[in-house]
Scaffold this motif. Structure first.
Motif, PDB file in Angstrom:
ATOM      1  N   ARG A 152      -1.809  -1.124  -7.442  1.00  0.00           N
ATOM      2  CA  ARG A 152      -1.837   0.257  -7.937  1.00  0.00           C
ATOM      3  C   ARG A 152      -1.954   1.296  -6.820  1.00  0.00           C
ATOM      4  O   ARG A 152      -1.771   2.480  -7.068  1.00  0.00           O
ATOM      5  N   PHE A 153      -2.255   0.853  -5.598  1.00  0.00           N
ATOM      6  CA  PHE A 153      -2.481   1.810  -4.516  1.00  0.00           C
ATOM      7  C   PHE A 153      -1.974   1.211  -3.214  1.00  0.00           C
ATOM      8  O   PHE A 153      -2.412   0.122  -2.819  1.00  0.00           O
ATOM      9  N   ALA A 209     -11.296   1.072  -8.819  1.00  0.00           N
ATOM     10  CA  ALA A 209     -10.204   0.125  -8.602  1.00  0.00           C
ATOM     11  C   ALA A 209     -10.732  -1.169  -7.993  1.00  0.00           C
ATOM     12  O   ALA A 209     -11.741  -1.175  -7.282  1.00  0.00           O
ATOM     13  N   HIS A 269       3.333  -3.711 -10.575  1.00  0.00           N
ATOM     14  CA  HIS A 269       2.563  -2.494 -10.825  1.00  0.00           C
ATOM     15  C   HIS A 269       1.182  -2.816 -11.382  1.00  0.00           C
ATOM     16  O   HIS A 269       0.184  -2.158 -11.060  1.00  0.00           O
ATOM     17  N   GLU A 270       1.087  -3.845 -12.220  1.00  0.00           N
ATOM     18  CA  GLU A 270      -0.207  -4.224 -12.768  1.00  0.00           C
ATOM     19  C   GLU A 270      -1.166  -4.746 -11.705  1.00  0.00           C
ATOM     20  O   GLU A 270      -2.380  -4.573 -11.807  1.00  0.00           O
ATOM     21  N   THR A 307     -10.857   4.698  -3.045  1.00  0.00           N
ATOM     22  CA  THR A 307     -10.195   4.252  -4.280  1.00  0.00           C
ATOM     23  C   THR A 307     -11.006   3.162  -4.973  1.00  0.00           C
ATOM     24  O   THR A 307     -11.139   3.161  -6.200  1.00  0.00           O
ATOM     25  N   THR A 322       3.040   2.982  -8.886  1.00  0.00           N
ATOM     26  CA  THR A 322       2.025   2.756  -7.857  1.00  0.00           C
ATOM     27  C   THR A 322       1.824   4.018  -7.031  1.00  0.00           C
ATOM     28  O   THR A 322       2.804   4.655  -6.623  1.00  0.00           O
ATOM     29  N   ARG A 323       0.594   4.374  -6.768  1.00  0.00           N
ATOM     30  CA  ARG A 323       0.318   5.538  -5.925  1.00  0.00           C
ATOM     31  C   ARG A 323       0.600   5.194  -4.470  1.00  0.00           C
ATOM     32  O   ARG A 323       0.204   4.131  -3.978  1.00  0.00           O
ATOM     33  N   GLU A 377      -6.231  -4.582  -5.931  1.00  0.00           N
ATOM     34  CA  GLU A 377      -5.202  -3.648  -6.388  1.00  0.00           C
ATOM     35  C   GLU A 377      -4.796  -2.670  -5.301  1.00  0.00           C
ATOM     36  O   GLU A 377      -3.913  -1.835  -5.525  1.00  0.00           O
ATOM     37  N   CYS A 378      -5.414  -2.758  -4.125  1.00  0.00           N
ATOM     38  CA  CYS A 378      -5.136  -1.850  -3.012  1.00  0.00           C
ATOM     39  C   CYS A 378      -4.520  -2.645  -1.854  1.00  0.00           C
ATOM     40  O   CYS A 378      -4.847  -3.806  -1.639  1.00  0.00           O
TER      41      CYS A 378
END
Length: 515
Positions: free
Chosen positions: A241-242, A58, A237-238, A53, A267-268, A62-63
């Motif tokens: 994301r993962f 990304a 969410h911002e 990712t 979010t994934r 964000e992970c």
């Protein structure tokens, strides 16, 4: 009893994914479920999904990889950081409680509220101990406990079970009134009494520990914040994301609810696990979420969902995997059991079965197998392991193997500090010292004295303790007294000068008396 011996393996510098793992990495599903049996590379895949990712653009921050325990989160955090070859401003792997607490802390900071704090196990135990002590002394009205548990009200084991009950009720959104109603409907009088304790617990923590959350409530509180404040969910969410959930079979109902709320923000989500491997069910884990409950994640049921089953084993030897497959075919499976059908890429291996008449024969056989592997086959001790069913059996086996010349290292366990072998004698010693200071006539329990003499503080053994008892009894009879050895032990640790006059035999007791 299972004896494991590691087969020689070649180490590779780069991670090579098999076909099923690569399918998981290449998937673009909004909600991805990955099922795999033991040794199919689930945790390795969790790390590689984050790496993939990040490689697609990304930011690492964000992970997030969510693990079931602090130890697992620590290992995954180190592995992800190593693979990425850089640093991040936020931890890349956390527990569910850490994730929920981070959400609450961020929102409190935006509102200008004091930072929340997380109650730990010892603090919860102390609150329950004080509540139960108040009931016993008459300072507060006591619940109507059934006769089956009254004798256990003062024990630590009862408090542990009571805490588990209260935390599971909180995780399922059951307040004191709900728990009281369920106790009445299901004929569980201990639940009815516990409901009153839960009400008092909530009152105490809200007054004396404002802004504090226990581990069970923190996830529910975080989900409430995200649901009640849409801007909080948008901010999350911002920044997130993962999300990869490793060992998803260990999720509780509160964790599942928090994940559903996070998934609604876009979010994934990737769930990785094995419904057969749930070991935290006694703490509220529910593998049914991984088996079927995951289907309601996201905004539109049935859309953007995919399941990948890992079909290659990388750890189990072929013979062990074959035995496991024959056994698991006879056991019911949650969710269909697709993850049980995999082929192993490991060495051939060997499986032997021994039927023995007694525990002593079993221990001797295990020691012989391990020593033969080391002395004849040249296998290092560190490549061997013995798996037993319970901790009590592990302790006795560890002592026996050590006597047979087999070096043994026990796996570390997550136990409270107060229960550690080196800490219990210190707490007992402090308790007795305080009791003597308050009441000079306090009589120390002889059983506790014997435990202290045998502890690392006293440094004696069973033979030394018997020798000390005989010496005390001989002196007592020689002086015309009639006190028992238990009474003499209790008096001895109150008199350092007397213990010092007994020479080497009394030295362990002298150390206790001096302390």
């Amino acid at each position: 009893m299972v004896i494991l011996r590691r087969a020689p393996a070649q180490r590779v510098a780069e991670v090579c994914l098999d076909e099923s793992q690569q399918r998981a990495v290449d998937s673009t599903a909004a909600v991805l479920r990955i099922l795999g049996g033991p040794g199919t590379g689930k945790s390795t895949l969790a790390v590689e999904l984050v790496v993939h990712t990040v490689s697609k653009g990304a930011r690492p921050d964000e992970c997030l990889v969510v693990a079931a325990t602090r130890a697992a989160a620590g290992v995954l955090r180190q592995r992800v950081t190593t693979r990425l070859g850089g640093t991040s401003t936020l931890p890349l792997a956390r527990t569910w409680q850490a994730l929920g607490f981070g959400i609450l802390r961020a929102e409190a900071a935006l509102r200008g509220d004091p930072a929340p704090r997380l109650l730990n196990g010892p603090e919860q135990d102390a609150i329950l101990r004080d509540l139960l002590a108040g009931h016993a002394s008459g300072d507060a009205p006591a619940p109507e406990w059934p006769a089956s548990v009254r004798d256990a009200l003062t024990t630590r084991g009862f408090r542990n079970e009571l805490r588990d009950l209260l935390m599971r009720a909180v995780e399922h959104g059951q307040g004191p009134e709900d728990l009281h109603r369920l106790g009445r409907e299901l004929g569980r009088p201990e639940w009815v009494a516990a409901a009153r304790v839960l009400r008092e617990y909530d009152e105490v923590t809200s007054l004396s520990r404002h802004g504090s959350y226990d581990p069970a409530w923190v996830l529910t509180a975080a989900a409430d914040v995200l649901e009640d404040v849409p801007s909080a969910l948008a901010r999350l969410h911002e920044s997130l994301r993962f999300v990869v959930v490793d060992d998803a079979q260990e999720m509780t109902s509160a964790a599942a609810r928090l994940l559903r709320v996070i998934a609604r923000g876009g979010t994934r989500i990737v769930l990785i696990g094995d419904p057969d491997s749930a070991v935290q069910t006694f703490r509220g884990a529910d593998p049914r979420f991984l088996a079927s409950g995951w289907e309601d994640l996201g905004s539109a049921p049935g859309a953007g969902r995919e399941t990948v089953v890992l079909d290659r084993g990388h750890r189990l030897p072929e013979a062990v995997a074959a035995v496991a497959n024959r056994v698991t075919r006879r056991i019911g499976a949650l969710g269909g059991g697709e993850q049980r059908r995999f082929t192993t890429l490991g060495a051939a291996g060997q499986v032997d079965v021994a039927l023995l008449r007694s525990v002593a024969q079993e221990t001797s056989h295990i020691a012989a197998v391990l020593r033969r592997a080391h002395l004849v086959e040249g296998m290092p001790w560190t490549d061997m392991a013995v798996v037993v069913r319970g901790s009590a059996r592990a302790a006795s086996l560890r002592r026996t193997l050590a006597q047979a010349g087999v070096p043994v290292t026990a796996a570390s366990a997550e136990t409270p500090v107060r229960d550690e072998v080196a800490v219990r004698p210190l707490l007992a010693l402090l308790e007795e010292a305080v009791a003597v200071a308050r009441d000079p006539g306090h009589v120390v329990d002889p059983v506790r004295v014997a435990d202290l003499v045998l502890s690392p503080i006293g440094g004696s053994d069973a033979v030394g303790l018997r020798r000390l008892r005989r010496l005390l009894r001989q002196e007592e009879l020689g002086g015309g007294g009639g006190r028992s050895s238990d009474e003499l032990l209790s008096d001895l640790v109150r008199d350092p000068l007397w213990a010092g006059r007994l020479g080497g035999t009394g030295r362990p007791a002298a150390r206790i008396a001096a302390a």
